[in-house]
Design a protein around this motif. Structure first.
Motif, PDB file in Angstrom:
ATOM      1  N   GLY A   6       0.809  -1.217   0.000  1.00 41.69           N
ATOM      2  CA  GLY A   6       0.000   0.000   0.000  1.00 41.69           C
ATOM      3  C   GLY A   6       0.836   1.258   0.000  1.00 41.69           C
ATOM      4  N   ASP A   7       1.898   1.257   0.815  1.00 41.29           N
ATOM      5  CA  ASP A   7       2.777   2.428   0.859  1.00 41.29           C
ATOM      6  C   ASP A   7       3.433   2.676  -0.489  1.00 41.29           C
ATOM      7  OD1 ASP A   7       2.132   2.717   3.521  1.00 41.29           O
ATOM      8  OD2 ASP A   7       4.076   1.994   4.275  1.00 41.29           O
ATOM      9  N   TRP A   8       3.858   1.585  -1.164  1.00 43.86           N
ATOM     10  CA  TRP A   8       4.502   1.744  -2.475  1.00 43.86           C
ATOM     11  C   TRP A   8       3.520   2.363  -3.475  1.00 43.86           C
ATOM     12  CZ3 TRP A   8       3.853   0.229  -7.532  1.00 43.86           C
ATOM     13  CH2 TRP A   8       4.921   0.522  -8.376  1.00 43.86           C
ATOM     14  N   ASP A  41      13.172 -10.026   7.245  1.00 44.47           N
ATOM     15  CA  ASP A  41      12.715  -9.337   8.444  1.00 44.47           C
ATOM     16  C   ASP A  41      13.732  -9.487   9.559  1.00 44.47           C
ATOM     17  OD1 ASP A  41      12.388 -11.949   9.244  1.00 44.47           O
ATOM     18  OD2 ASP A  41      10.271 -11.800   9.657  1.00 44.47           O
ATOM     19  N   ASP A  42      13.620  -8.614  10.510  1.00 49.05           N
ATOM     20  CA  ASP A  42      14.302  -8.768  11.790  1.00 49.05           C
ATOM     21  C   ASP A  42      13.210  -8.524  12.821  1.00 49.05           C
ATOM     22  OD1 ASP A  42      14.189  -5.920  11.684  1.00 49.05           O
ATOM     23  OD2 ASP A  42      16.249  -5.811  10.984  1.00 49.05           O
ATOM     24  N   SER A  43      13.042  -7.337  13.302  1.00 52.27           N
ATOM     25  CA  SER A  43      11.926  -7.056  14.208  1.00 52.27           C
ATOM     26  C   SER A  43      10.654  -6.674  13.450  1.00 52.27           C
ATOM     27  CB  SER A  43      12.305  -5.953  15.183  1.00 52.27           C
ATOM     28  OG  SER A  43      12.607  -4.765  14.472  1.00 52.27           O
ATOM     29  N   SER A  44      10.799  -6.386  12.150  1.00 51.34           N
ATOM     30  CA  SER A  44       9.649  -6.073  11.304  1.00 51.34           C
ATOM     31  C   SER A  44       9.962  -6.504   9.869  1.00 51.34           C
ATOM     32  CB  SER A  44       9.330  -4.580  11.340  1.00 51.34           C
ATOM     33  OG  SER A  44      10.408  -3.849  10.791  1.00 51.34           O
ATOM     34  N   VAL A  45       8.931  -6.634   9.068  1.00 50.35           N
ATOM     35  CA  VAL A  45       9.118  -7.041   7.677  1.00 50.35           C
ATOM     36  C   VAL A  45       9.789  -5.907   6.912  1.00 50.35           C
ATOM     37  CG1 VAL A  45       7.955  -7.711   5.544  1.00 50.35           C
ATOM     38  CG2 VAL A  45       7.149  -8.606   7.733  1.00 50.35           C
ATOM     39  N   LYS A  46      10.909  -6.223   6.270  1.00 49.65           N
ATOM     40  CA  LYS A  46      11.652  -5.242   5.471  1.00 49.65           C
ATOM     41  C   LYS A  46      11.315  -5.344   3.993  1.00 49.65           C
ATOM     42  CE  LYS A  46      13.974  -4.003   9.092  1.00 49.65           C
ATOM     43  NZ  LYS A  46      13.416  -2.942   9.873  1.00 49.65           N
ATOM     44  N   GLY A  47      10.935  -6.554   3.565  1.00 51.58           N
ATOM     45  CA  GLY A  47      10.603  -6.779   2.170  1.00 51.58           C
ATOM     46  C   GLY A  47      10.226  -8.222   1.947  1.00 51.58           C
ATOM     47  N   PHE A  48       9.748  -8.499   0.741  1.00 53.04           N
ATOM     48  CA  PHE A  48       9.338  -9.871   0.428  1.00 53.04           C
ATOM     49  C   PHE A  48       9.297 -10.070  -1.079  1.00 53.04           C
ATOM     50  CE2 PHE A  48       5.599  -7.277   0.746  1.00 53.04           C
ATOM     51  CZ  PHE A  48       4.800  -7.676  -0.316  1.00 53.04           C
ATOM     52  N   LEU A  61       9.802  -3.768  -1.144  1.00 57.92           N
ATOM     53  CA  LEU A  61      10.607  -3.436   0.029  1.00 57.92           C
ATOM     54  C   LEU A  61       9.995  -2.235   0.736  1.00 57.92           C
ATOM     55  CD1 LEU A  61      14.199  -3.565  -1.490  1.00 57.92           C
ATOM     56  CD2 LEU A  61      13.072  -5.326  -0.139  1.00 57.92           C
ATOM     57  N   ALA A  62      10.097  -2.236   2.054  1.00 59.28           N
ATOM     58  CA  ALA A  62       9.717  -1.047   2.812  1.00 59.28           C
ATOM     59  C   ALA A  62      10.642   0.088   2.378  1.00 59.28           C
ATOM     60  CB  ALA A  62       9.859  -1.313   4.307  1.00 59.28           C
ATOM     61  N   ALA A  63      10.150   1.299   2.380  1.00 59.82           N
ATOM     62  CA  ALA A  63      10.943   2.443   1.903  1.00 59.82           C
ATOM     63  C   ALA A  63      12.291   2.537   2.620  1.00 59.82           C
ATOM     64  CB  ALA A  63      10.153   3.739   2.078  1.00 59.82           C
ATOM     65  N   ARG A  66      15.162   0.106   1.254  1.00 59.72           N
ATOM     66  CA  ARG A  66      15.673   0.185  -0.119  1.00 59.72           C
ATOM     67  C   ARG A  66      17.122   0.651  -0.131  1.00 59.72           C
ATOM     68  NH1 ARG A  66      10.225   3.045  -1.672  1.00 59.72           N
ATOM     69  NH2 ARG A  66       8.894   1.238  -1.352  1.00 59.72           N
ATOM     70  N   GLY A  67      17.881   0.098  -1.076  1.00 57.73           N
ATOM     71  CA  GLY A  67      19.275   0.485  -1.237  1.00 57.73           C
ATOM     72  C   GLY A  67      20.225  -0.193  -0.261  1.00 57.73           C
ATOM     73  N   LEU A  68      19.747  -1.194   0.462  1.00 56.77           N
ATOM     74  CA  LEU A  68      20.564  -1.882   1.461  1.00 56.77           C
ATOM     75  C   LEU A  68      20.960  -3.297   1.039  1.00 56.77           C
ATOM     76  CD1 LEU A  68      18.551  -0.813   4.650  1.00 56.77           C
ATOM     77  CD2 LEU A  68      20.601   0.261   3.679  1.00 56.77           C
ATOM     78  N   GLY A  69      20.591  -3.695  -0.178  1.00 55.82           N
ATOM     79  CA  GLY A  69      20.916  -5.039  -0.641  1.00 55.82           C
ATOM     80  C   GLY A  69      19.868  -6.088  -0.306  1.00 55.82           C
ATOM     81  N   ILE A  70      18.796  -5.698   0.347  1.00 55.91           N
ATOM     82  CA  ILE A  70      17.762  -6.646   0.753  1.00 55.91           C
ATOM     83  C   ILE A  70      17.023  -7.193  -0.459  1.00 55.91           C
ATOM     84  CG2 ILE A  70      15.588  -6.881   2.032  1.00 55.91           C
ATOM     85  CD1 ILE A  70      16.779  -4.770   4.009  1.00 55.91           C
ATOM     86  N   GLY A  71      16.669  -6.331  -1.393  1.00 56.54           N
ATOM     87  CA  GLY A  71      15.993  -6.794  -2.613  1.00 56.54           C
ATOM     88  C   GLY A  71      16.870  -7.746  -3.403  1.00 56.54           C
ATOM     89  N   SER A  72      18.153  -7.435  -3.508  1.00 58.11           N
ATOM     90  CA  SER A  72      19.093  -8.317  -4.214  1.00 58.11           C
ATOM     91  C   SER A  72      19.156  -9.678  -3.541  1.00 58.11           C
ATOM     92  CB  SER A  72      20.485  -7.695  -4.255  1.00 58.11           C
ATOM     93  OG  SER A  72      20.482  -6.541  -5.070  1.00 58.11           O
ATOM     94  N   ALA A  73      19.228  -9.681  -2.215  1.00 56.79           N
ATOM     95  CA  ALA A  73      19.293 -10.950  -1.479  1.00 56.79           C
ATOM     96  C   ALA A  73      18.024 -11.771  -1.683  1.00 56.79           C
ATOM     97  CB  ALA A  73      19.529 -10.683   0.004  1.00 56.79           C
ATOM     98  N   LEU A  74      16.867 -11.123  -1.630  1.00 63.07           N
ATOM     99  CA  LEU A  74      15.606 -11.836  -1.858  1.00 63.07           C
ATOM    100  C   LEU A  74      15.564 -12.436  -3.258  1.00 63.07           C
ATOM    101  CD1 LEU A  74      13.117  -9.296  -0.246  1.00 63.07           C
ATOM    102  CD2 LEU A  74      13.573 -11.619   0.570  1.00 63.07           C
TER     103      LEU A  74
END
Length: 131
Positions: A6-8, A41-48, A61-63, A66-74
């Protein structure tokens, strides 16, 4: 996860916000029940990322993530689960286009968006192992 979607849509000027948060919750609930889902995730969902067969239907990804490599890892983790992946990306989403192309996805088809719910021109991307 529904909040991230929704945020995106709310923050993205080239797509209309077509669904309520309740509809987004129902939608993501259906995906989690039947599709292959990887969550960062860690304490909250960062992306999926969500996959049905070879089709990636969602990668969000949560705003703040972004830019932290999480999307690449997923995406890289999802690549280990299939020899081929495909997805749709909105043409105006130049950041996502660069991201997918950096990860070896090839644009195979461009459309005018007439067949997607948002009516926004899109691109069919495909990735094949070993390409």
């Amino acid at each position: 996860m529904a909040q991230i979607i929704g945020d995106w849509f709310t923050a993205t000027p080239f797509v209309p916000r077509l669904h309520t948060i309740e509809e987004d919750r129902w939608f993501i609930g259906q995906a989690v029940e039947k599709d292959d889902v990887i969550v960062a995730d860690d304490s909250s969902v960062k992306g999926f990322v969500v996959r049905n067969g070879t089709e990636i239907s969602q990668l969000y990804l949560a705003a703040a993530a972004r830019g932290l490599g999480i999307g690449s890892a997923l995406l890289e983790k999802m690549k280990t689960r299939s020899d081929q992946l495909s997805l749709w990306c909105f043409q105006p989403n130049t950041g996502a286009r660069r991201f997918y192309e950096r990860h070896g996805f090839i644009a195979e088809r461009f459309t005018d968006g007439a067949k997607n719910e948002e009516q926004v021109p899109d691109i069919r991307y495909v990735w094949r192992a070993g390409s």
